[in-house]
Scaffold this motif. Sequence first.
Motif, short mmCIF file in Angstrom:
data_model
loop_
_atom_site.label_atom_id
_atom_site.label_comp_id
_atom_site.label_asym_id
_atom_site.label_seq_id
_atom_site.Cartn_x
_atom_site.Cartn_y
_atom_site.Cartn_z
N UNK A 167 3.29 -15.84 -31.23
CA UNK A 167 4.27 -15.83 -32.18
C UNK A 167 4.75 -14.63 -33.13
N UNK A 168 3.54 -13.75 -33.63
CA UNK A 168 4.10 -12.79 -34.67
C UNK A 168 4.46 -11.74 -33.69
N UNK A 169 4.24 -11.37 -32.21
CA UNK A 169 4.77 -10.47 -31.66
C UNK A 169 5.59 -10.81 -30.87
N UNK A 227 7.78 -17.62 -31.37
CA UNK A 227 7.46 -18.07 -29.86
C UNK A 227 6.01 -18.90 -29.65
N UNK A 228 6.10 -19.69 -28.81
CA UNK A 228 4.94 -20.06 -27.91
C UNK A 228 4.18 -20.13 -26.92
N UNK A 229 3.51 -20.50 -26.26
CA UNK A 229 2.56 -20.34 -25.21
C UNK A 229 2.59 -21.74 -24.54
N UNK A 230 3.37 -22.65 -24.34
CA UNK A 230 3.18 -23.58 -24.32
C UNK A 230 2.58 -24.57 -23.39
N UNK A 231 2.54 -24.99 -22.17
CA UNK A 231 1.33 -25.59 -21.53
C UNK A 231 0.00 -24.80 -21.24
N UNK A 232 -0.59 -24.76 -21.85
CA UNK A 232 -1.58 -23.53 -21.48
C UNK A 232 -2.69 -23.73 -20.13
N UNK A 233 -2.24 -24.66 -18.83
CA UNK A 233 -3.56 -25.02 -18.57
C UNK A 233 -2.89 -23.78 -17.14
N UNK A 234 -2.24 -22.67 -16.44
CA UNK A 234 -2.04 -22.38 -16.07
C UNK A 234 -2.99 -21.06 -16.35
N UNK A 235 -2.34 -20.47 -17.76
CA UNK A 235 -2.88 -19.25 -18.12
C UNK A 235 -4.14 -19.98 -17.91
N UNK A 236 -4.92 -20.52 -18.69
CA UNK A 236 -6.55 -20.55 -18.89
C UNK A 236 -7.18 -20.70 -17.32
N UNK A 237 -6.40 -21.72 -16.54
CA UNK A 237 -7.12 -21.89 -15.19
C UNK A 237 -7.01 -19.95 -14.62
N UNK A 238 -6.16 -19.01 -15.38
CA UNK A 238 -6.29 -18.41 -14.26
C UNK A 238 -7.29 -16.99 -15.41
N UNK A 239 -7.22 -17.30 -16.28
CA UNK A 239 -8.54 -16.32 -16.95
C UNK A 239 -9.50 -16.71 -16.52
N UNK A 296 2.40 -20.39 -40.26
CA UNK A 296 3.53 -20.52 -39.26
C UNK A 296 3.58 -22.16 -38.48
N UNK A 297 2.31 -22.46 -38.12
CA UNK A 297 1.88 -23.29 -36.42
C UNK A 297 2.61 -24.46 -37.45
N UNK A 298 3.00 -25.49 -36.67
CA UNK A 298 2.92 -26.77 -36.51
C UNK A 298 2.30 -27.83 -35.09
#
Length: 760
Positions: free
Chosen positions: A490-492, A496-508, A230-232
């Motif tokens: 996206x399954x849940x 949808x997608x997460x988009x730009x992941x940098x804010x999320x990975x730095x929070x992690x 389902x991903x491109x």
Amino acid sequence: MNSLLRISLLGLVASTLAATAVSQTQPLLTRHVRHETETGLAKPLGQMPASQTLRLTLTLPLRNQAELDTLIDDLYNPSSPSYRHFLTVEQFTEQFGPTEDDYNTLISFADEHGFSVVATSPNRVNLDVTGTVANIQSAFHINLRTYQHPTENRSFFAPDREPTVDLPFQLWHIAGLDNFSTPKPAGLTHNPNANHGAPSATVGSGPSASFLGSDMRAAYYGSGSLNGTGQYLGLLEYYGTDLADVQTYYTNVHQTYPGSVITLLSTDGTSTSCVDSRSGGDCDDTEQTLDITQALGMAPGLSGLVVYVGSTDSAIFNSMATHTPLNAQLSSSWTWYPADASTDNPYFQEFAAQGQNLFQAAGDSSKWTTSGTASEIFPADDVYITSVGGTDLSTGSAAGPWASETGWSDSGGGISPNKFAIPSWQTTAASSCSSCSKTYRNGPDVSANANFTFYVCADQTTCTANDYGGTSFAAPMWAGFLALVNQQYGAANSGKSLGFINPAIYAIGDGSSYDTDFHDITSGSNGYSATTGYDLNTGWGSPTASLVSALAGSTTQNPGFSLSASPGSVSIAPGSAGSTTITSTVTGGFSSAIALTASGEPSGVNVSFNPTSITGAGTSSMSITVASTVAAGTYPITVTGTSGSAVETTSVSLTVTGATPSFSISASPTSITIARSSSGNVTITSSVAGGFDSAITLSASGEGSANSISFSPTSITGAGTSTMKINVGRSASITTHTITITGTNGGTRHTTTVTLDVIR
């Protein structure tokens, strides 16, 4: 002022100015002159031939920049109601793309200066043209000269001054005005000890124990069930490739060749075959094939992998931003040295607004510097991309789990050579990193295996094992890993997608689960030592299988819904009506009915919905009727969706405009084909509002010097029609013209266009 009203007024002003006899000469918003030509480091050799033809991409700036910056902040702020409510290409174009009037004015400008329009873009950002050096020099008030390259054994061409344009607005950039910097694979290098007894990867499952893309999946993800379905995924490439090399790779390692999901796409006429059109010789498709095999090795079930082939970054990135379907994960393993490091930010911001993430190889020249090869790492230090460094990986067995990892000595990383300001999501990590800048962007963000341990097939020759390495391998790996994350997310979340992941990975990385979600690499050096936590050799490190759920969340979510309006602002004159679309987005399998109501509208404004409720994910048309007695002003309307005890809202800004008389014009047909020495007719129609009943004078331009145009009648009073007769001369050029028809009433002008194809 309401944004739609402001857009309308700006479009009217642009149309008015474009029709004047003399437009204001405008500088461009980005630099084009190279430091090397300004300072004399590049020795001038002569003038380019006036008859030589070049292909250029004329780029318009985005609109409403402050609003776009705010939107991107909100899209990645978990506490914002707009969190991850990404825009479609159409929504982005409507809110932030150049206006149709400005785009049509630019097309007319190109036609009037002898250019041929060879491609337009759905978001109206790029206009691709071809023209001679003489055309280019005249249109942009420059001289194109040739110079001796100061560090390479070749000549290059470049402008001798900054270009300007005779337009009522500024252009953002013109791609193709120089070839000083030729893009190169960012992190693709030979093992310097390959022929001198260097140890190979002793545990890879490929020939000579080399690593395959599938080994990287086993090391970083394990035996999980996600495969990218389902991903491109999109890959940036400056040369085409030969898919027979990819097929050879899969045949040799006894894996199924997934050729049906691979699409080779030319973004600007560049050949998708492995041919170096710049020098007329054969090209090397090592980079292209390894990008494909690494991405598919990590996500073997991708629904599509698009290889975007082009000659300029502007063409490739804009194609990525407007492709259908959008690729949520993108990868670039090429670097170049732009005259202005801000050139590609409009495309990168569109990626962020549309939920796309670009991974960029950090380079293979060790620590970043401000001069020499290690400074030419763009766009690896841009704040809107995820920069990927390199490591040296060991696994427990062939196709086995992760065992250990050290920082790779050749990995790019450091402090932004292009002086990009440190983004907010990186400040906490930088404060705990002694080598990091507290002022400028630091990189890389993440990393993965890049040592000389891979199996590669390319160029229709014998495949190699343990010869090639580089961050070129790590970037598409990470793009494939994000495809797994987006598959789960996206399954849940309704695809949808997460988009730009940098804010999320730095929070992690800054959080308590860091050591679970990343392999924290604490040894090795590229000039900067790998340390505990974030560092300038490996960033946060390489991914673990746990990072998938840390980014995507659980595969199951409580049923729920949210509402959005597109457009979010509507302008309506008294006595008229308008509409917008209300969309429900669901999570956790929500499928109940959502009843829609509106509140906050002033007296005299009627709001209705069709249908009055949405079941699960869907849309409803919201109609707004404004009585003639409603005063001009801006009114917020709240749309409420109710399903049982669940209540969600969205807002629509209604601007009631003054009853100012106005008009517009249109053409039918909008394109016409006429042979030499013949004629054809087009009907020009005026539409009016606010009681407009004055005379509209008609004129035309852009038909070509050998052709003529007449109108009958020459003006229209109020609403009506006129016949535009196009006479094509006997010696007219066999070409296509864009005719701009202008309707004028006092100081007000509106335009429409007709495409004329002249045939024999």
